[in-house]
Design a protein around this motif. Sequence first.
Motif, mmCIF file in Angstrom:
data_model
loop_
_atom_site.group_PDB
_atom_site.id
_atom_site.type_symbol
_atom_site.label_atom_id
_atom_site.label_comp_id
_atom_site.label_asym_id
_atom_site.label_seq_id
_atom_site.Cartn_x
_atom_site.Cartn_y
_atom_site.Cartn_z
ATOM 1 N N GLN A 2 -15.665 6.973 -6.870
ATOM 2 C CA GLN A 2 -15.313 6.897 -5.457
ATOM 3 C C GLN A 2 -15.945 5.660 -4.835
ATOM 4 O O GLN A 2 -17.142 5.431 -4.979
ATOM 5 C CB GLN A 2 -15.803 8.146 -4.717
ATOM 6 C CG GLN A 2 -15.071 9.405 -5.085
ATOM 7 C CD GLN A 2 -13.647 9.420 -4.564
ATOM 8 O OE1 GLN A 2 -13.310 8.741 -3.605
ATOM 9 N NE2 GLN A 2 -12.804 10.201 -5.209
ATOM 10 N N LYS A 5 -13.119 2.358 1.345
ATOM 11 C CA LYS A 5 -12.246 1.204 1.583
ATOM 12 C C LYS A 5 -13.076 0.004 2.052
ATOM 13 O O LYS A 5 -12.838 -1.122 1.648
ATOM 14 C CB LYS A 5 -11.169 1.556 2.604
ATOM 15 C CG LYS A 5 -10.154 0.454 2.785
ATOM 16 C CD LYS A 5 -8.996 0.894 3.638
ATOM 17 C CE LYS A 5 -7.986 -0.216 3.724
ATOM 18 N NZ LYS A 5 -6.797 0.163 4.470
ATOM 19 N N ASP A 36 -4.360 1.369 -0.132
ATOM 20 C CA ASP A 36 -4.586 2.319 -1.223
ATOM 21 C C ASP A 36 -3.540 2.157 -2.324
ATOM 22 O O ASP A 36 -3.870 2.080 -3.501
ATOM 23 C CB ASP A 36 -4.566 3.756 -0.706
ATOM 24 C CG ASP A 36 -5.800 4.095 0.111
ATOM 25 O OD1 ASP A 36 -6.815 3.367 -0.003
ATOM 26 O OD2 ASP A 36 -5.760 5.080 0.858
ATOM 27 N N TYR A 37 -2.290 2.139 -1.928
ATOM 28 C CA TYR A 37 -1.178 2.047 -2.881
ATOM 29 C C TYR A 37 -0.063 1.191 -2.274
ATOM 30 O O TYR A 37 0.015 1.052 -1.059
ATOM 31 C CB TYR A 37 -0.592 3.439 -3.179
ATOM 32 C CG TYR A 37 -1.544 4.375 -3.864
ATOM 33 C CD1 TYR A 37 -1.814 4.250 -5.221
ATOM 34 C CD2 TYR A 37 -2.173 5.394 -3.160
ATOM 35 C CE1 TYR A 37 -2.692 5.117 -5.864
ATOM 36 C CE2 TYR A 37 -3.053 6.270 -3.795
ATOM 37 C CZ TYR A 37 -3.299 6.123 -5.143
ATOM 38 O OH TYR A 37 -4.155 6.976 -5.771
ATOM 39 N N SER A 82 -6.397 -0.630 -3.808
ATOM 40 C CA SER A 82 -7.709 -0.129 -4.234
ATOM 41 C C SER A 82 -7.602 1.103 -5.128
ATOM 42 O O SER A 82 -8.275 1.183 -6.148
ATOM 43 C CB SER A 82 -8.586 0.165 -3.022
ATOM 44 O OG SER A 82 -7.996 1.144 -2.189
ATOM 45 N N LYS A 83 -6.776 2.057 -4.783
ATOM 46 C CA LYS A 83 -6.675 3.284 -5.580
ATOM 47 C C LYS A 83 -6.101 2.975 -6.961
ATOM 48 O O LYS A 83 -6.537 3.547 -7.955
ATOM 49 C CB LYS A 83 -5.815 4.335 -4.878
ATOM 50 C CG LYS A 83 -6.313 4.745 -3.511
ATOM 51 C CD LYS A 83 -7.577 5.561 -3.588
ATOM 52 C CE LYS A 83 -7.961 6.006 -2.191
ATOM 53 N NZ LYS A 83 -9.198 6.702 -2.113
ATOM 54 N N SER A 84 -5.136 2.072 -7.032
ATOM 55 C CA SER A 84 -4.559 1.691 -8.320
ATOM 56 C C SER A 84 -5.595 0.982 -9.187
ATOM 57 O O SER A 84 -5.715 1.262 -10.381
ATOM 58 C CB SER A 84 -3.358 0.763 -8.112
ATOM 59 O OG SER A 84 -2.344 1.414 -7.388
ATOM 60 N N LYS A 87 -8.203 3.479 -10.425
ATOM 61 C CA LYS A 87 -7.647 4.327 -11.484
ATOM 62 C C LYS A 87 -7.734 3.626 -12.837
ATOM 63 O O LYS A 87 -8.142 4.215 -13.830
ATOM 64 C CB LYS A 87 -6.192 4.669 -11.149
ATOM 65 C CG LYS A 87 -5.497 5.493 -12.198
ATOM 66 C CD LYS A 87 -4.047 5.706 -11.814
ATOM 67 C CE LYS A 87 -3.289 6.316 -12.973
ATOM 68 N NZ LYS A 87 -1.856 6.316 -12.742
#
Length: 95
Positions: A2, A5, A36-37, A82-84, A87
Motif C-alpha cells: 500500500q 497517492k 489509479d487506473y 499507480s495501482k497498475s 500490481k
Amino acid sequence: MQISKQQFEQFVAQAIDGVPEKYRAWINNLAFFVEDYPTEDQLRKVKLSKRSDVTLLGLYEAIIKQKGSILDWFSLTGLRYSKSLLKVCVERRRN
C-alpha cells in the motif's frame, strides 16, 4: 503493498527530478499526472480492454489546437497509473 497517492506522486516527482540535465529541455512542457487506473476511453484508444492480459502502466496523450494553419497550442500529458504499477511490483516481488 500500500502506498498513498501522495507518496506515489512524490516518487514520480523524484524520478522527473532525476532526469539528466541534457534531457530536461525535452520534457519541460510535459505535465505528469497520477491516476489509479486508465479510463475506459484511454484503454479504447490504445485498443485494450479491462479484461486484457496487458497492463497499461502509463500513457502519453497529445492535445493540439490549431487555428487555421497556425498551431495555437500544444499540450503533452504523461499519465502514470499507480495501482497498475503497484500490481506489477507486487507480482514481481512474489516471484
